[in-house]
Write an enzyme that holds these catalytic residues in place. Sequence first.
Site, PDB file in Angstrom:
ATOM      1  N   ASP A 306       0.842  -1.196   0.000  1.00 29.23           N
ATOM      2  CA  ASP A 306       0.000   0.000   0.000  1.00 29.23           C
ATOM      3  C   ASP A 306       0.881   1.252   0.000  1.00 29.23           C
ATOM      4  O   ASP A 306       0.630   2.210   0.725  1.00 29.23           O
ATOM      5  CB  ASP A 306      -0.957   0.000   1.191  1.00 29.23           C
ATOM      6  CG  ASP A 306      -2.129   0.950   0.969  1.00 29.23           C
ATOM      7  OD1 ASP A 306      -2.314   1.399  -0.172  1.00 29.23           O
ATOM      8  OD2 ASP A 306      -2.849   1.236   1.941  1.00 29.23           O
ATOM      9  N   GLY A 325      -0.911   8.653   4.007  1.00 29.19           N
ATOM     10  CA  GLY A 325      -0.186   7.620   3.269  1.00 29.19           C
ATOM     11  C   GLY A 325       1.198   7.371   3.806  1.00 29.19           C
ATOM     12  O   GLY A 325       1.785   8.221   4.469  1.00 29.19           O
TER      13      GLY A 325
END
Lengths: 427, 316
Positions: A306, A325
């Site tokens: 990810d 993120g």
Amino acid sequence: MTTAFTNARLLDPASGLDALGTIVVHGETITALGANVAVPAGADIVDCKGACLAPGLVDLRVTIGEPGFEEKETIASASRAAAAGGVTAMAMLPNTDPVIDDVAGLEFVARRAREVKQVKMFAYGAATRDCAGNELADLGLLAEAGAVAFSDGSRCIADPQLMRRALAYARPFGRPIVQHAEEPRLAEGGQMNEGEIATRLGLSGIPACAESILLARDLRLVELTGGRYHAAHISTAEGVALLREAKRRGLHVTADTAPPYFLLTERDIGDWRTFAKLSPPLRNDEDRKAVAAGIADGTIDAIASDHQPQPQDWKRLPFAQAAAGAAGLDTLLSLSLALVHDKTMPLLDALRRLTQAPADILGLKQLGRLAVGGPADLVLFDLDARWTIDADSFRSKSKNSPFDGYDVRGRVLRTVVDGRTVFRADG
Amino acid sequence: MSAARGTFPHRHLLGINGLSSADITSVLDVADSYVEQNRRADKRSALLRGRTIVNLFFEDSTRTRTSFELAGKRLGGDVINMSVSTSSVKKGETLIDTAMTLNAMHPDVLIVRHQESGAAMLLSTKVDAAVINAGDGTHEHPTQALLDALTIRRRKGKLAGLTVAICGDILHSRVARSNILLLTTMGAKVRVVGPPTLVPSGIDKLGASVFHDMKSGLDGVDIVMMLRLQAERMSGRFVPSPREYFHFFGLTREALALAKPDALIMHPGPMNRGVEIDSEVADDVGRSMILDQVEMGVAVRMAVLDLLCPPATGGN
């Protein structure tokens, strides 16, 4: 050119192999493997000294900024980070600028990957035009041009009618719709997991049910359409339970998660550490444990990095203004091995979540396994080496890791793609 | 006029649903005789002299309305065209108000086209005239299915045992529904071919087998029936784009090569050239039945008027 990797602990989840032996690589292909393999005359010998030799990792969820956001990450920098993390094949999300919603976008990625010539590069096609969630993208033409799956990347396909049509329409093409399962109206304005800690920090929360409501809805639509569905980065206990139930009922559903969701919790945000600001957000310890248990029992099929690179400038901000993120390519294998060391699951099972399972989800049936005649995509790693993650040493252009300073066990020694060594650890 | 007159056991033609194979055969047999009449220099008969036929169109349709109008006139009836979309509806009149108003004028046949499914049925319960459904929403278009059947039967000599592929927007198509009902009643095998987003759920229960690609859908078929895909359905809600649609579901010479060598091509019109059908195929005089369908349309509608108009009492 022939190379023999001798004295290796061969690990192949697909066949269940776990034995000391040798792999012989000729050119780009594995030509022999096993316990009693003779080293061909003239072969280069790599003495693995008992280290683990497994299929290279297949990372099914990577964000790259090329084209459009090259200050975050390029195909070249992401490929170097992948190689350092033991990843030999990765699939990049379509939320570039322009969005990969047509054949030209896919061809651009393929061409850049050929030029960079590091790890194998695959691309998602956008599920909806411009990832805007209003109209279907040309899914059939994208599939024919090599899109491995369809997704709007970090955006949720929120409109249930459009999701229904996407699942139905993509069905004949055999590619999954990959969803960021988060109800956007519930998540709107949220900065972290909703609860006590968000309240103490004065940050607005995203409830766990933002994930489970969307997921429950999608699973109903999968049932209605018979479509193929993959839930990305599962972060909640409720989400894991819904998936477990859906699989029990025989739905064609798969899922992944990423290391932060089984190693960290909302507590790791500490005093507004923006490197721990993720999407979906880090949850509580019950969620973390449920995610780990979901990986162990196969409810969660795959572990992905990810990888979401963000430049320092986008993180060195007040928490609410910082981008979400974490960079994850460099550390994918080392962090995932924590599940083995803490006895959550056996080594071969953990490796399956990183190799064979993601390859199968993406329809890359040759990848993620050791097989004679198959591509020589390998990772050589020391299962027990202890080290401390230093984000500054990342090959990724962005160093935004919530694991900076984190102690891990297990280290990539060498990464091989089509017989070429693309990474070697120092020393 | 025909042997079948008086044996057709229906007051209205609201759909193919409810018609037996004998009923359908009656219509086609009568229609056959009108094909011959329509090819003569004098096309007119006096069967419906003195009868009033109202074309009641709530939805624009030049070709169907013209076809019915011609059918009524060739049988000697008085035909009135009413385009309601531009008159009463704007003034707020309901469908039933319109029907009651018309009923007071004593028409013999009401031919109804309406954008809502079930409208023809609703109307039929309120009027004394025979009602012919000329297309109601996405429900049925029975005279289209009958004219398609006549076209096939005249060319292939039969309907039973043939395999017919209906391709395209099945979801929104009343033509597809009527054709599936008619063809399966007559013993033909029906396939529907289209993207899953354009195939309605449960269509298999109507007797059609479902295919999502032209290659397997057209394999070995006798008849390829293309449907029109409306532009607003190709902008991403049902189908991504016209380009993608034509690539996967357009009828090209290549796609047609998968069907039987003597397979025929049909289209209810109007065609979207380059979207659902390649011009080369549409204009192939040896294969394309598209103009035959138009001709058979008038004959079939004459047959339906013939069968539904009760014989005038007191001699004619």
